[in-house]
Design a protein around this motif. Structure first.
Motif, PDB file in Angstrom:
ATOM      1  N   ALA A 212       0.820  -1.214   0.000  1.00 48.55           N
ATOM      2  CA  ALA A 212       0.000   0.000   0.000  1.00 48.55           C
ATOM      3  C   ALA A 212       0.853   1.262   0.000  1.00 48.55           C
ATOM      4  CB  ALA A 212      -0.923   0.003   1.221  1.00 48.55           C
ATOM      5  N   LEU A 213       2.021   1.180   0.589  1.00 42.45           N
ATOM      6  CA  LEU A 213       2.887   2.359   0.678  1.00 42.45           C
ATOM      7  C   LEU A 213       3.426   2.773  -0.685  1.00 42.45           C
ATOM      8  CD1 LEU A 213       4.313   4.423   2.471  1.00 42.45           C
ATOM      9  CD2 LEU A 213       6.031   2.677   3.013  1.00 42.45           C
ATOM     10  N   LEU A 214       3.638   1.812  -1.574  1.00 45.49           N
ATOM     11  CA  LEU A 214       4.210   2.118  -2.892  1.00 45.49           C
ATOM     12  C   LEU A 214       3.430   3.205  -3.642  1.00 45.49           C
ATOM     13  CD1 LEU A 214       5.093  -1.513  -3.967  1.00 45.49           C
ATOM     14  CD2 LEU A 214       6.722   0.380  -4.043  1.00 45.49           C
ATOM     15  N   PRO A 215       2.129   3.036  -3.891  1.00 41.79           N
ATOM     16  CA  PRO A 215       1.430   4.074  -4.665  1.00 41.79           C
ATOM     17  C   PRO A 215       1.337   5.405  -3.946  1.00 41.79           C
ATOM     18  CG  PRO A 215      -0.133   2.476  -3.795  1.00 41.79           C
ATOM     19  CD  PRO A 215       1.231   1.910  -3.564  1.00 41.79           C
ATOM     20  N   LEU A 216       1.329   5.389  -2.609  1.00 41.66           N
ATOM     21  CA  LEU A 216       1.250   6.656  -1.876  1.00 41.66           C
ATOM     22  C   LEU A 216       2.526   7.468  -2.074  1.00 41.66           C
ATOM     23  CD1 LEU A 216      -0.399   5.493   1.483  1.00 41.66           C
ATOM     24  CD2 LEU A 216      -1.496   6.155  -0.680  1.00 41.66           C
ATOM     25  N   VAL A 217       3.673   6.828  -1.971  1.00 37.98           N
ATOM     26  CA  VAL A 217       4.938   7.549  -2.129  1.00 37.98           C
ATOM     27  C   VAL A 217       5.130   8.004  -3.565  1.00 37.98           C
ATOM     28  CG1 VAL A 217       7.457   7.303  -2.089  1.00 37.98           C
ATOM     29  CG2 VAL A 217       6.085   6.460  -0.168  1.00 37.98           C
ATOM     30  N   PHE A 218       4.873   7.135  -4.532  1.00 38.99           N
ATOM     31  CA  PHE A 218       5.118   7.534  -5.917  1.00 38.99           C
ATOM     32  C   PHE A 218       4.142   8.613  -6.379  1.00 38.99           C
ATOM     33  CE2 PHE A 218       7.790   3.839  -5.795  1.00 38.99           C
ATOM     34  CZ  PHE A 218       8.824   4.167  -6.663  1.00 38.99           C
ATOM     35  N   THR A 219       2.919   8.572  -5.892  1.00 40.65           N
ATOM     36  CA  THR A 219       2.001   9.666  -6.217  1.00 40.65           C
ATOM     37  C   THR A 219       2.468  10.962  -5.570  1.00 40.65           C
ATOM     38  OG1 THR A 219       0.139   8.127  -6.363  1.00 40.65           O
ATOM     39  CG2 THR A 219      -0.383  10.457  -6.130  1.00 40.65           C
ATOM     40  N   ALA A 220       2.905  10.890  -4.324  1.00 40.96           N
ATOM     41  CA  ALA A 220       3.414  12.096  -3.656  1.00 40.96           C
ATOM     42  C   ALA A 220       4.548  12.720  -4.451  1.00 40.96           C
ATOM     43  CB  ALA A 220       3.873  11.752  -2.236  1.00 40.96           C
ATOM     44  N   GLU A 221       5.402  11.884  -5.017  1.00 36.11           N
ATOM     45  CA  GLU A 221       6.506  12.401  -5.815  1.00 36.11           C
ATOM     46  C   GLU A 221       6.002  13.054  -7.102  1.00 36.11           C
ATOM     47  OE1 GLU A 221       9.834  12.515  -5.082  1.00 36.11           O
ATOM     48  OE2 GLU A 221       9.203  11.869  -3.087  1.00 36.11           O
ATOM     49  N   LEU A 222       5.057  12.411  -7.774  1.00 34.27           N
ATOM     50  CA  LEU A 222       4.585  12.932  -9.050  1.00 34.27           C
ATOM     51  C   LEU A 222       3.885  14.275  -8.905  1.00 34.27           C
ATOM     52  CD1 LEU A 222       3.215   9.741 -10.865  1.00 34.27           C
ATOM     53  CD2 LEU A 222       5.333  10.978 -11.345  1.00 34.27           C
ATOM     54  N   VAL A 223       3.124  14.456  -7.833  1.00 38.13           N
ATOM     55  CA  VAL A 223       2.336  15.696  -7.732  1.00 38.13           C
ATOM     56  C   VAL A 223       3.118  16.845  -7.118  1.00 38.13           C
ATOM     57  CG1 VAL A 223       0.148  14.453  -7.690  1.00 38.13           C
ATOM     58  CG2 VAL A 223       1.258  15.074  -5.522  1.00 38.13           C
ATOM     59  N   GLN A 224       4.343  16.599  -6.694  1.00 38.93           N
ATOM     60  CA  GLN A 224       5.146  17.723  -6.209  1.00 38.93           C
ATOM     61  C   GLN A 224       5.342  18.772  -7.292  1.00 38.93           C
ATOM     62  OE1 GLN A 224       8.375  16.898  -3.005  1.00 38.93           O
ATOM     63  NE2 GLN A 224       8.360  15.072  -4.300  1.00 38.93           N
ATOM     64  N   ARG A 225       5.386  18.325  -8.546  1.00 39.44           N
ATOM     65  CA  ARG A 225       5.547  19.280  -9.651  1.00 39.44           C
ATOM     66  C   ARG A 225       4.316  20.163  -9.805  1.00 39.44           C
ATOM     67  NH1 ARG A 225       6.597  14.998 -14.318  1.00 39.44           N
ATOM     68  NH2 ARG A 225       7.612  13.988 -12.549  1.00 39.44           N
ATOM     69  N   ARG A 226       3.208  19.796  -9.175  1.00 45.68           N
ATOM     70  CA  ARG A 226       2.002  20.614  -9.170  1.00 45.68           C
ATOM     71  C   ARG A 226       1.863  21.380  -7.857  1.00 45.68           C
ATOM     72  NH1 ARG A 226      -1.680  18.935 -13.128  1.00 45.68           N
ATOM     73  NH2 ARG A 226      -3.483  19.612 -11.900  1.00 45.68           N
ATOM     74  N   ASN A 227       2.968  21.418  -7.092  1.00 47.28           N
ATOM     75  CA  ASN A 227       3.009  22.117  -5.800  1.00 47.28           C
ATOM     76  C   ASN A 227       2.007  21.549  -4.804  1.00 47.28           C
ATOM     77  OD1 ASN A 227       5.069  24.004  -6.605  1.00 47.28           O
ATOM     78  ND2 ASN A 227       3.501  25.085  -7.795  1.00 47.28           N
ATOM     79  N   ILE A 228       1.826  20.245  -4.849  1.00 45.82           N
ATOM     80  CA  ILE A 228       0.979  19.538  -3.889  1.00 45.82           C
ATOM     81  C   ILE A 228       1.889  18.687  -3.019  1.00 45.82           C
ATOM     82  CG2 ILE A 228      -0.846  17.824  -3.598  1.00 45.82           C
ATOM     83  CD1 ILE A 228      -1.922  18.721  -6.357  1.00 45.82           C
ATOM     84  N   ASP A 229       1.800  18.859  -1.710  1.00 45.94           N
ATOM     85  CA  ASP A 229       2.660  18.127  -0.790  1.00 45.94           C
ATOM     86  C   ASP A 229       1.836  17.106  -0.017  1.00 45.94           C
ATOM     87  OD1 ASP A 229       4.545  17.163   0.921  1.00 45.94           O
ATOM     88  OD2 ASP A 229       5.087  19.094   1.818  1.00 45.94           O
TER      89      ASP A 229
END
Length: 322
Positions: A212-229
């Motif tokens: 379950a942790l995998l998609p949470l971390v990779f999504t967090a990384e992808l949306v940083q470029r949209r200034n979402i933390d």
């Protein structure tokens, strides 16, 4: 005994697929598109599952290997052929196929995100076919009640699918739909770092917390470029789940504080399904991680575009220690 046989069957099949792909990767022989992915459930029929997913997994292994080797023309040709064939979009009669298509679409998008910008620009005509196909996969994932009703790790993976494909195709509605699903996961994380629905998996609870942790971390990384933390949300919930898993990797007995049930891990649980450690270490510089990452490198996860270390990893200290 059944679960052990299941592990062996799946591991042997996936190993054979990897070896076969290695022999053919340089030739860029494009396999016929798999029209529909509709295997029996992973836990229902291990051998039948392995046979049914093999053609799709062979393609993904070849695609990821091509990306790993920087063979971008081959990578584009593989995706184009399957896009023209509208691969994986045929009917699904069971439930496992929805999960498989979601994971496959995530991988396709993350492979493209590894690609140099000039490659995609040079093949704009082919991406005019690839992008709409990826969007069809994402929309089918978004609308899949076989996933949506579960409210567990598979919903979070669906969220990553939507965010990854939305990022590739610049489709903000898909990203927003993906964020809803991933935020559900983040807000499911309890004060002790556990996930209630994954605790209910009994002797697989630790495995599914890691998964379950995998998609949470990779999504967090992808949306940083949209200034979402996403890392800050629910009082830094991702870190709580990461800490739970890190503790368990260092000392599996520590998971007894979450459940007294003796845990049964797959061979890949503490190997490539720890791929999240690469971007997480790059983000946090957590000093506990180098000693866990170093002996496992390179991480390669078929759902995440292949060589995760090459794409997301950073240099480790010369002498990683506890």
């Amino acid at each position: 005994m059944y679960r052990r046989v299941l592990q062996i069957v799946v591991a042997l099949v996936l190993t054979s697929m990897t070896l076969m792909t290695t022999r053919t990767a340089n030739a860029c022989e494009v396999p016929a598109p798999v029209k529909s992915i509709d295997p029996p459930g992973f836990y229902d029929d291990a051998a039948g599952y392995a046979r049914a997913v093999q053609p799709m997994r062979n393609f993904i292994a070849q695609l990821n290997k091509s990306a790993d080797n920087g063979q971008w023309s081959c990578t584009v040709d593989l995706l184009t052929a399957w896009a023209r064939g509208n691969a994986l979009m045929g009917p699904i009669t069971g439930y496992q196929g929805y999960y498989e298509r979601s994971w496959a679409g995530t991988d396709f998008a993350l492979v493209i995100l590894r690609m140099p910008n000039e490659v995609k620009a040079a093949h704009a005509d082919k991406f005019a076919q690839i992008d709409p196909w990826l969007e069809r996969i994402a929309i089918a994932t978004r609308d899949a009640e076989a996933i949506n009703h579960l409210h567990n790790n598979l919903v979070y993976w669906a969220g990553l699918n939507l965010v990854a494909i939305g990022t590739v195709t610049n489709h903000s509605d898909l990203i927003d739909s993906g964020l809803l699903r991933v935020r559900e996961g983040i807000h499911d994380i309890r004060a002790d770092g556990s996930l209630e629905r994954e605790v209910k998996r009994g002797d697989r609870a630790l495995h599914y917390h890691t998964f379950a942790l995998l998609p949470l971390v990779f999504t967090a990384e992808l949306v940083q470029r949209r200034n979402i933390d996403l890392y800050r949300e629910n009082d830094h919930a991702i870190a709580r789940l990461a800490n739970l898993v890190i503790d368990a990797v260092r000392d599996p007995a520590s998971f007894a504080k979450i459940t007294p049930v003796k845990q049964n891990l797959f061979p890949w649980t503490f190997q490539d399904e720890l791929s999240w450690m690469e971007p997480y270490y790059a983000h946090t510089k957590d000093k506990r991680l180098p000693s866990l990452i170093a002996p496992r490198r390179p991480f390669s996860e078929w759902r995440l575009g292949g060589n995760v270390t090459d794409t997301w990893g950073i240099s480790l200290p010369n002498n990683p220690s506890e």
